[in-house]
Design a protein around this motif. Structure first.
Motif, mmCIF file in Angstrom:
data_model
loop_
_atom_site.group_PDB
_atom_site.id
_atom_site.type_symbol
_atom_site.label_atom_id
_atom_site.label_comp_id
_atom_site.label_asym_id
_atom_site.label_seq_id
_atom_site.Cartn_x
_atom_site.Cartn_y
_atom_site.Cartn_z
ATOM 1 N N HIS A 176 23.804 10.741 38.883
ATOM 2 C CA HIS A 176 23.830 11.671 37.751
ATOM 3 C C HIS A 176 25.208 12.317 37.750
ATOM 4 N N CYS A 211 23.854 16.264 31.872
ATOM 5 C CA CYS A 211 24.038 15.113 32.744
ATOM 6 C C CYS A 211 24.986 14.152 32.033
ATOM 7 N N GLN A 213 26.121 11.116 33.362
ATOM 8 C CA GLN A 213 26.126 9.726 33.808
ATOM 9 C C GLN A 213 24.777 9.111 33.446
ATOM 10 N N CYS A 215 21.483 7.727 33.438
ATOM 11 C CA CYS A 215 20.628 7.742 34.625
ATOM 12 C C CYS A 215 19.220 7.281 34.299
ATOM 13 N N HIS A 219 17.954 10.136 30.008
ATOM 14 C CA HIS A 219 19.269 10.705 30.315
ATOM 15 C C HIS A 219 19.694 11.707 29.249
ATOM 16 N N MET A 222 18.375 15.157 29.917
ATOM 17 C CA MET A 222 18.438 15.708 31.269
ATOM 18 C C MET A 222 19.304 16.964 31.196
HETATM 19 CU CU LIG Z 1 21.026 12.297 34.880
#
Ligand SMILES: [Cu+2]
Ligand code: HEM
Ligand SMILES: [Cu+2]
Lengths: 248, 563
Positions: A176, A211, A213, A215, A219, A222
């Motif tokens: 993340h 977040c 990245q 994931c 995502h 997040m």
């Molecule tokens: Cu993430």
């Protein structure tokens, strides 16, 4: 320049440094783009076939491009040596002492940020993978004396203003990236590693943790929240949470 | 009859097969991104027209699910890079033109050449088929970061790995072939510094492919073993997914994948742009009617780019926890590598000075390449400085940056190449007006799509978000931009119809082309079968005293005016 760029409000002590490099490098880009652009348009108009029916075999004389390349190189060296490398080094080498700082752990997982405060004893309680479960995402061992006063939250990070904060970042599952846009903080959370990040918030406010990245499927949401309090508010919040979590 | 072409070892036929196949893949990659753009502008609204074809599991009622969004993103990137641009730039242009431009009878290894094409087709077929397996295609980004990719359920990611192995195999065979051909099969008189810049670009590109791809090959095999054989090369101990402790061997390293991937990934981006620079250089020299400015320095710059591109990879990883020394190294190499790119771009710009510029359709695309590529390159600077990368990493700024390089950059160069060499391939000219509409429309649309990405990225909007950032407060002010960006993407699709129509209409009905319609100097325009000899530098345009404004490389003496 930095106003035109429309970056998020700057809320941390080092944000000005980051923004300064951002402004400088965009100035450099602008100068080069305008310079190239003017030359480009001039050349297209001046040397179009009707205006210039016979091309010149030798073309442009002089060392124009060497000057340009030298200039770009010089600007880049200055940006690197006097701005980017020192600012980076302050980020990763010049950590404040833990005693003066607020120290928290942040453990990322699909798709939430688990925050762990050591409590008044300043010691993080033991965590164990075996204890991980829906009610205890950190796997905190509440029987450990050091864990008695620990405070944990999900997606809620609270910090006091004008005091360095050190975040020990890790991940339970995927990569993340812990992002506090207004603090100019972004750090990948990589499973298997614990990464320290630090910053000193200078503006009280309520913002979001992102977040950065990819994931997994959620995502995009997040998202967590972080609040920068005054010192008094922060302590009051911590006491209140500790009391609520001390449990029966 | 048709089958004969599919098994031909003639470099021209293979080049055309590559060209046709890669254009189809570009189209597929583009259609995927149109769905993405719809979703970004109208998150959660059913996709119009084609929504029903996306499959109930992916897009119930035409509404793109987040899982499917991630498939679209990963496969758009993969298809565009590995199945679209590289095969077109290297497989098609390289195959068709390199032997002709150096005066070789064919590639050095014609059978390897055919094998390379069929490996590519196999890789592409596996990638496409992966959309139809349960769970769908890979959905972990074109970068396939572990552990997400290691642990991804379903067969999609495994098929991605298998597909990549075929594609890598294809590229390695192709690269060997290009290198051997250029080293061994140059016609008499074709010394190294008489090679057209395009050939140099293909030469360096082939080295990049040859030396960088094995890293990803190894990585893909390791990841495949993690997925299938229970190893954990990329899985550390102590993982817990969805609150469940994961029983894996452990002891691996998630970062290792990133290093291996970017060890390929960065040279790969030069693979995407060097052939494009090569094409632009040919078209610019031909249409300015003068030699390239600084040809030798441009060639040296290619070498520097090629070497340096192997030592910048970790600028994609500044935020993985890098200390000062390592980050200083990769920032410095990244700044240094910008210099040879500046050299090549300025040389192309300065080549215009003193020219007699013909605004032919290929020239329009080649000219537009210059500022577009410039914007892409300049916006790489703040990403290459670790400090500013803190703010910009993984935002839409990055997406804007590399698309300026590969879409209005490389894709425009490829269009320039197609318009330029179409008469060589088919003996017919493409329609100029259709070409100009295609050009103007594409130029405007590309900028409307990609320029706002910088604005969004600076505001902190991340990439790879199913809702385009709608979830976040800091994105709200720049979210409205998603609508015009997507509209421009749909308009871009419409303008590509002019190109497609032009290709098919001109193939049959275009005006017959003269043997050397652009009055070019390089060998590919030579007619007649007698053995070729090379007498001069590649760009003998407007030589003082020569009877015409170009002297082909294969012509013995420029007949002196009055002699
Ligand atoms: Cu993430
Ligand atoms: C001209 C039409 C194109 C458009 C409108 C377009 C648009 C986009 C958009 C909007 C994204 C971001 C998706 C997201 O963040 O979720 C993206 C990602 C990407 N595009 Fe393109 N693109 C185009 C052409 C290309 C070309 C020609 C290439 C390569 C040569 C390319 C390579 C990529 C890659 C590698 C990614 C990253 C995928 C990932 O997130 O893993 N694109 N594109
Ligand atoms: Cu790179």
């Amino acid at each position: 320049m930095i106003e035109w760029l429309g970056v998020p409000v700057a809320g941390a002590a080092h944000a000005g440094d980051v923004d300064q490099v951002m402004a400088l490098v965009h100035w450099l880009m602008l100068v080069l783009l305008v310079g190239w652009g003017v030359f480009f348009v001039y050349a297209l108009v001046r040397f179009r076939r009707t205006a210039h029916p016979v091309a010149s075999y030798d073309g442009l004389r002089g060392r124009w491009s060497a000057w340009l390349e030298g200039g770009v190189l010089l600007a880049e060296v200055v940006l690197l040596a006097f701005f980017s490398i020192p600012v980076w080094s302050a980020r990763v080498d010049a950590f404040p002492s833990e005693r003066e700082s607020v120290v928290v752990r942040v453990v990322a997982e699909q798709f939430a940020w688990n925050v762990h405060y050591p409590g008044s004893d300043g010691r993080f309680g033991r965590t164990d993978l075996v204890l991980v479960g829906p009610a205890n995402p950190l796997g905190l061992d509440r029987t450990d004396p050091a864990a008695q006063d620990d405070v944990t939250t999900i997606n809620q990070l609270h910090l006091p203003v004008n005091r360095p904060a050190i975040v020990y970042l890790s991940s339970k599952d995927m990569v993340h990236s812990f992002t506090l846009p207004q603090m100019r903080i972004k750090q990948d959370a990589i499973p298997g590693l614990i990464q320290p990040v630090w910053f000193t918030p200078t503006e009280p406010g309520e913002w979001e943790i992102a977040c950065s990245q990819l994931c997994g499927l959620a995502h995009y949401r997040m998202r967590g929240f972080y609040t920068i309090h005054t010192q008094d508010e922060y302590e009051a919040w911590l006491v209140e949470e500790a009391a609520a979590q001390a449990g029966p | 009859m048709f089958l004969k072409y599919l098994a031909s070892t003639d470099h021209k036929v293979i080049g055309l097969l590559y060209g046709f196949t890669s254009l189809l893949f570009l189209l597929v990659g583009f259609v995927l991104v149109l769905v993405i753009r719809w979703q970004l502008a109208y998150p959660g609204d059913p996709v119009p027209l084609i929504g029903g074809w996306l499959g109930e599991a992916n897009a119930p009622g035409g509404i793109v699910l987040p899982e499917f969004y991630n498939q679209l993103g990963a496969m758009h990137g993969t298809i565009m890079v590995f199945l679209g641009v590289v095969p077109l730039a290297v497989g098609a242009f390289g195959n068709y033109l390199v032997p002709l431009q150096i005066g070789a009878p064919d590639m050095a290894f014609p059978r390897l050449n055919l094998a390379s094409y069929w490996c590519y087709v196999a890789g592409g077929a596996v990638m496409l088929a992966s959309f139809f397996v349960p769970g769908g295609a890979a959905n972990n980004g074109w970068t396939s970061y572990a552990p997400l990719s290691d642990l991804a359920p379903g067969a999609g990611q495994t098929m991605w790995l298998a597909g990549m192995l075929f594609i890598i195999c294809s590229s390695l065979l192709g690269a060997l072939n290009v290198i051997t051909t250029i080293v061994q099969l140059r016609a008499p008189g074709m010394t190294w510094f008489r090679l057209p810049f395009f050939v140099w670009a293909q030469f360096i590109t082939a080295f990049l492919l040859l030396l960088a791809f094995p890293a990803l090959q190894a990585a893909a095999i390791l990841q495949g073993m993690d997925r299938l054989a229970g190893t954990s090369f990329f899985l550390p101990s102590g993982l817990a997914v969805s609150g469940q402790r994961l029983e894996v061997a452990g002891g691996g390293n998630a970062l290792l994948w990133q290093h291996l991937f970017w060890f390929l990934g960065h040279p790969e981006v030069y693979v995407l742009i060097l052939p494009a620079m090569g094409i632009v250089a040919e078209v610019v020299a031909n249409n300015t009617r003068k030699p390239l400015w600084g040809y030798r320095v441009m060639v040296y710059s290619l070498f520097v780019l090629g070497v340096l591109s192997f030592v910048v990879w970790a600028h994609h990883m500044f935020l993985t926890g890098m200390g000062t020394a390592v980050s200083a190294f990769f920032q410095t190499t990244t700044m240094i590598i910008s210099i040879p790119s500046v050299v090549i771009l300025s040389s192309l710009m300065l080549s215009l000075h003193g020219g007699s510029i013909r605004f032919t359709t290929p020239m329009l695309f080649a000219l537009a390449f210059l500022p577009m590529f410039g914007i892409g390159g300049l916006t790489g600077l703040p990403l290459g400085l670790a400090t500013t990368d803190i703010a910009l990493h993984d935002t839409n700024y990055v997406v804007g940056h590399f698309h300026y390089l590969v879409a209005p950059g490389t894709i425009f160069a490829l269009f320039a190449g197609i318009y330029h060499w179409f008469p060589r391939v088919t003996g017919r000219m493409l329609n100029d007006w259709l070409g100009r509409i295609h050009f103007a429309g594409s130029l405007v649309c590309m900028n409307v799509i990609f320029l706002p990405m910088f604005v969004q990225g600076l505001a902190g909007v991340n990439r790879r978000l199913w809702d385009g950032g709608a979830e976040y407060v800091h994105a709200q002010e720049v979210l409205y931009l998603n609508v015009p960006m997507s509209m421009a993407a749909f308009a871009l699709a419409v303008f590509q119809l002019f190109f497609i129509a032009n290709l098919f209409l001109s193939l049959r009905g275009g005006p017959a082309a003269e043997p050397n319609p652009w009055r070019a100097t390089t060998l590919e325009w030579r007619t007649g079968g007698e053995p070729v000899r090379v007498y001069r530098d590649p760009y003998a345009y407007s030589v003082p005293g020569a009877p015409s404004d170009f002297v082909p490389q294969y012509q013995a003496e420029p007949q002196r005016a009055g002699a």
